[in-house]
Enzyme design. Structure first.
Site, PDB file in Angstrom:
ATOM      1  N   TYR A  46       0.814  -1.235   0.000  1.00  0.00           N
ATOM      2  CA  TYR A  46       0.000   0.000   0.000  1.00  0.00           C
ATOM      3  C   TYR A  46       0.845   1.282   0.000  1.00  0.00           C
ATOM      4  O   TYR A  46       2.053   1.230   0.123  1.00  0.00           O
ATOM      5  CB  TYR A  46      -1.099  -0.009   1.052  1.00  0.00           C
ATOM      6  CG  TYR A  46      -0.821  -0.137   2.533  1.00  0.00           C
ATOM      7  CD1 TYR A  46       0.410   0.086   3.088  1.00  0.00           C
ATOM      8  CD2 TYR A  46      -1.878  -0.470   3.387  1.00  0.00           C
ATOM      9  CE1 TYR A  46       0.596  -0.012   4.465  1.00  0.00           C
ATOM     10  CE2 TYR A  46      -1.697  -0.578   4.765  1.00  0.00           C
ATOM     11  CZ  TYR A  46      -0.460  -0.336   5.301  1.00  0.00           C
ATOM     12  OH  TYR A  46      -0.285  -0.428   6.638  1.00  0.00           O
ATOM     13  N   GLU A  47       0.201   2.394  -0.196  1.00  0.00           N
ATOM     14  CA  GLU A  47       0.884   3.689  -0.370  1.00  0.00           C
ATOM     15  C   GLU A  47       1.862   3.672  -1.539  1.00  0.00           C
ATOM     16  O   GLU A  47       2.936   4.274  -1.468  1.00  0.00           O
ATOM     17  CB  GLU A  47       1.617   4.115   0.909  1.00  0.00           C
ATOM     18  CG  GLU A  47       0.733   4.657   1.989  1.00  0.00           C
ATOM     19  CD  GLU A  47      -0.151   5.792   1.480  1.00  0.00           C
ATOM     20  OE1 GLU A  47      -1.323   5.770   1.870  1.00  0.00           O
ATOM     21  OE2 GLU A  47       0.291   6.652   0.730  1.00  0.00           O
TER      22      GLU A  47
END
Lengths: 593, 593
Positions: A441-442
């Site tokens: 994620y990110e």
């Protein structure tokens, strides 16, 4: 059970990441080392005593969705309340809105500790802090006045709504739409997925930041705007009013971080209100939403890097305790009766040393990213630009390297436990499960590598990367100059790693210069790893050299020697792979048939 | 969904692992390539169509213990029945007892497919086959007559009871005891943990092989005996009688392979029968139990290696399918409208190529271990010894390298899926969870590395390892001699890797020769990896060179080139690490304080 390594964190902050030097500039007000130590100690206590004990409960119960409402695990709501009452949410928040305006260096250290206690807990406030930043930098005064203070104190939490089923890494494909109402509001329609803490019972209101397209917006990412969409409307007096037209339609069933609700959010379905459409307020300018979102994302990337460090630290502590307690066989040189603690077996010692070296290296890298952010904020002109670019350069390394090693260290932790590592009750497997999200994620770690090579290496014509590498060279020189047996081999190994890093950097720069983008892209991931490994060895040496009279000095030097002899040589293969270019993927389509 | 890669398996068996050459010796009766292909095709069909579809159900339901009885997941009992009715359990079993006496080469290929379908399923029969081997080699004719045929057909299953809470890797600490009754039986008392398929509903009887100590037995592993303990007594006519005094007191709650019941077994608690003590029969001689158990363990280690290959193959197939389907962004050189399939992004292609290269390399290593076992069986004198020692040398590499890469490939598979990889429904995370056990059980991979360095390198004064390395040199020479552009760089990279392997091998041999055991032990794990990586590159080249007119030839050569450019250079760092010696762990106790 996790105990916050407050001394090691303080040492890394002050002597490796440059907090001491930063404070000496006098640009951080009356913040002194004593206050830093006090804050770290208190954060460590909260994390060890309050957060960590609830992590297993969080994993077992998970977040539960019923009739659109999400219930967090037993004890978690009180934990959050205690945490915000301690003032922890506003550590770096703007003082004007109730924050403490402390440096990022302190914030990342605290963030590491929250996440070591529980990644599923730490990720929530991380998103609120991102929302605070975006609002502070881009929102109108009116929006700030209404929302910022409550987000800074943590009375309300914030979320970040980017992803849609067809638009993950590629925001061009975003479909959520925003229709101007005619006043200063918009009606938002669309489905967002993977929304962390999109719905929960921690706070009375939830402030969603949502990316969507205006009707006449250009295609692609230049047509995306950012909106503030509160779960409940807020009166001018701050009172909570009617429900907005947004709800959580589902929770993901995930490998790890079970206590963190990962929500599918439906905007504008007509479930609430007189007519369909969630009411939102524009943040920043129309069609400039991506720039606003990037404000959140850069620091969020560093925050996710801290999750990697955090999990690695917890996994290391758990494995170390087990290896000291568990006895099996007789290690070479074992004295005394009976079986040896397994830590005495060279292979187990190697695993633990690898775990500690990678953890400490990733910590130093992430903290030095925070240093650059802090220094950029308090500097001006060329100096500010140099620090800012350094932060930009380190961010993808911090995010990707730290989360990769977070997972690797968690896996080594499982291995140290032997059969016990595969049993859920032990907790080692839980760390492995939790750790696996951070490389995704990110911005996936592949995206980070592309960012590093394509956007960060070219900064200031290459001067930014050269300056960082020059720091590593200084570390090698200092190790050599120490002329101490405890650093035997460190300078030579580090020299070699730096040479490999320079070779690969030059390759990337020339590939980009010649328009051979695919050559650069093909080696981006090993290049990032090469950077991380070299930085790890350099920074371990730096930390060990910083205080050679300390009781921990012998241990730090031993770790630096271990890393130099065992990690630094990995750069040979990484450099080869980073510079293999597109040729090594030629005919991949035939091979992958 | 998994489809058995029958063609690639057949190619690897015949042209890389030497099945074709073996058949040409005429020592395997009338077994020909046609029959091999038919068996592989049928095994592939069963695995793809029957086993794989039940894997998710198995993970979700898991095995359930109630009132001492274990229920396997819905559909699993029938699956097992169908599988034994297909004759698959007896593939390599002795023909005298209803087996088909086929070579191990076929057996490991089939085993790979069962485990690709479901590791939780494949592990059960693996233990039965181990029991068959131990009985065949060490049991009395009476025991053989009573038990062997039913174990060969799979009508009954077998288990392997070594581990106790205080005795995992170290069997010296074993406490279970066996008291002679006075006739030919013994009463067994003790607790065993981590007993795979220790209790279940697949079969009417379960035959436990149990390690225990006689009252007057010497301390340590020289005082361990092996006993056969049936769950239900068996009459001379083969009929099933009373329950023996053994039961399952608990199931472990594990990270993965949920459908495989991991049991705590209690022997001699008095729960069944007139007086406490599970009745057992001695296998082999008193106090020689460990030798009998090693018979099972060596092949079990290769079988676990196959689990690594199996999971890697399934993870690769799943990631490949996703990468072809999922579109995001525009890859360099992308033609056409809209987004690219992510497989076109160099970073994703790199992940998939790495997955395939490691999978194929581990497969070739494991199959070549089976080749050596087969050739040892059909050879005599010096030739048999050489093959047998080669099998011994490859076994720890096959087990540890294949299971390490199994987990790594599963993790890359998660990464290729992005956010979807962390969601359980996708299945990629399940493979990761399942894969994590294989580096632990049947001797941790650290134990394998110690076995490789301490016991296998010295075989025949080093001639065994030299002969294997000579094969890799021949592969490099063949790549060079091909003089083909499709092998550009392969020979040079492979030469370098082999040189690193030779350097590290010489270091290990001289460390052992000089009595510097700790130096050897300290580098054992990177040494094993170095061996595995070099073998991977050599065998990929061998496979690509074997049939350069095949439609798959271009793809195989591309994979060999990729591995040579990207994996082979890892040997530089691995060799440095393998030869860093005990010095690099000096002061570890200070560093790990």
């Amino acid at each position: 059970m996790y105990r916050a390594p407050v001394d090691e964190i303080a040492h890394t902050l002050k002597s490796v990441a440059g907090l001491r030097k930063a404070l000496e500039t006098g640009r951080f007000g009356d913040l002194g080392e004593d206050l830093v130590d006090a804050i770290l100690g208190e954060a460590g206590r909260f994390s060890s005593d309050e957060i960590a004990p609830l992590n297993e409960t969080g994993d077992k119960h998970g977040a539960v969705l019923e009739d659109g409402a999400v219930t967090t695990p037993p004890g978690w709501k009180k934990l959050y309340q205690d945490w915000i009452e301690g003032g922890w949410n506003g550590l770096t928040g703007p003082e004007e809105f109730g924050g403490q305006g402390l440096p990022m260096l302190l914030s990342v250290a605290a963030l590491e500790m929250w996440n070591s206690g529980s990644l599923a807990f730490g990720i929530g406030p991380t998103l609120t802090m991102g929302a605070v930043e975006a609002l502070e930098k881009h929102a109108s005064d009116e929006l700030k006045a209404k929302y910022l203070e409550k987000l800074v104190t943590g009375e309300w939490m914030g979320t970040m709504n980017l992803t849609e089923p067809q638009a993950g890494s590629d925001l061009n494909a975003l479909k959520a739409r925003a229709e101007p109402v005619g006043d200063d509001t918009y009606r938002i329609f669309g489905q967002k997925i993977y929304i962390t803490y999109g719905e929960h019972d921690f706070t009375d209101n939830i402030i969603h930041l949502v990316l969507a397209r205006l009707p006449d917006a250009p295609a692609g990412t230049r047509g995306i705007s950012l909106f503030l969409v509160p779960k409940f409307f807020v009166g001018d007096d701050g009172s909570i009013g009617e429900r907005n037209d947004v709800f959580c339609s589902g929770l993901e069933h995930k490998l790890g971080i079970h206590a963190s609700p990962t929500c599918t959010m439906i905007y504008g379905d007509g479930k609430f209100g007189d007519q369909p459409g969630a009411i939102g307020w524009l943040i920043g300018e129309e069609n400039k939403g991506l720039a606003c979102m990037f404000t959140m994302m850069n620091n969020a990337r560093l925050a996710v890097g801290m999750q990697g460090v955090a999990i690695a630290e917890t996994a290391y502590q758990k494995a170390l305790a087990y290896a000291k307690e568990r006895t099996q066989g007789r290690a070479p040189g074992h004295k005394g009766e009976g079986m040896s603690p397994i830590i005495e077996h060279p292979d187990v010692a190697r695993m633990l040393m690898t775990m500690k070296a990678l953890t400490q290296g990733a910590r130093a890298i992430c903290y030095s990213c925070a240093e650059a952010l802090d220094m950029a904020r308090v500097s001006e002109g060329e100096e500010a630009k140099a620090w800012s670019e350094r932060a930009g350069l380190i961010t993808p390394i911090a995010k990707a390297f730290a989360t990769d090693i977070g997972f690797e260290v968690a896996s080594l932790g499982v291995q140290v436990h032997g059969g016990m590592g595969f049993i859920e009750e032990t907790g080692a497997a839980r760390l492995l499960r939790d750790a696996r999200i951070a490389p995704i994620y990110e911005g996936t770690n592949g995206i980070q590598a592309i960012d590093l090579v394509m956007r960060k290496l070219p900064l200031s014509g290459g001067a930014t990367v050269s300056a960082l590498i020059a720091d590593f060279k200084a570390d090698a020189e200092a190790a050599r100059a120490s002329n101490s047996l405890v650093f035997e081999g460190v300078a030579d190994h580090l020299d070699q790693a730096i040479a490999d890093l320079e070779t690969a950097t030059a390759y990337m720069q020339s590939a980009l210069g010649d328009g051979r983008q695919t050559d650069a892209l093909s080696g981006a991931t090993p290049y990032l790893r090469l950077f991380g490994v070299t930085a790890t060895v350099a920074m371990l040496a730096r930390g060990a050299l910083a205080d050679m009279e300390a009781p921990e000095a012998a241990g730090r030097a031993a770790l630096a020697r271990f890393a130099a002899a065992n990690l630094a040589p990995e750069t040979r293969g990484l450099a080869a792979s980073a510079t293999a270019g597109a040729a090594c993927l030629a005919d991949a389509s035939a091979a992958l048939a």
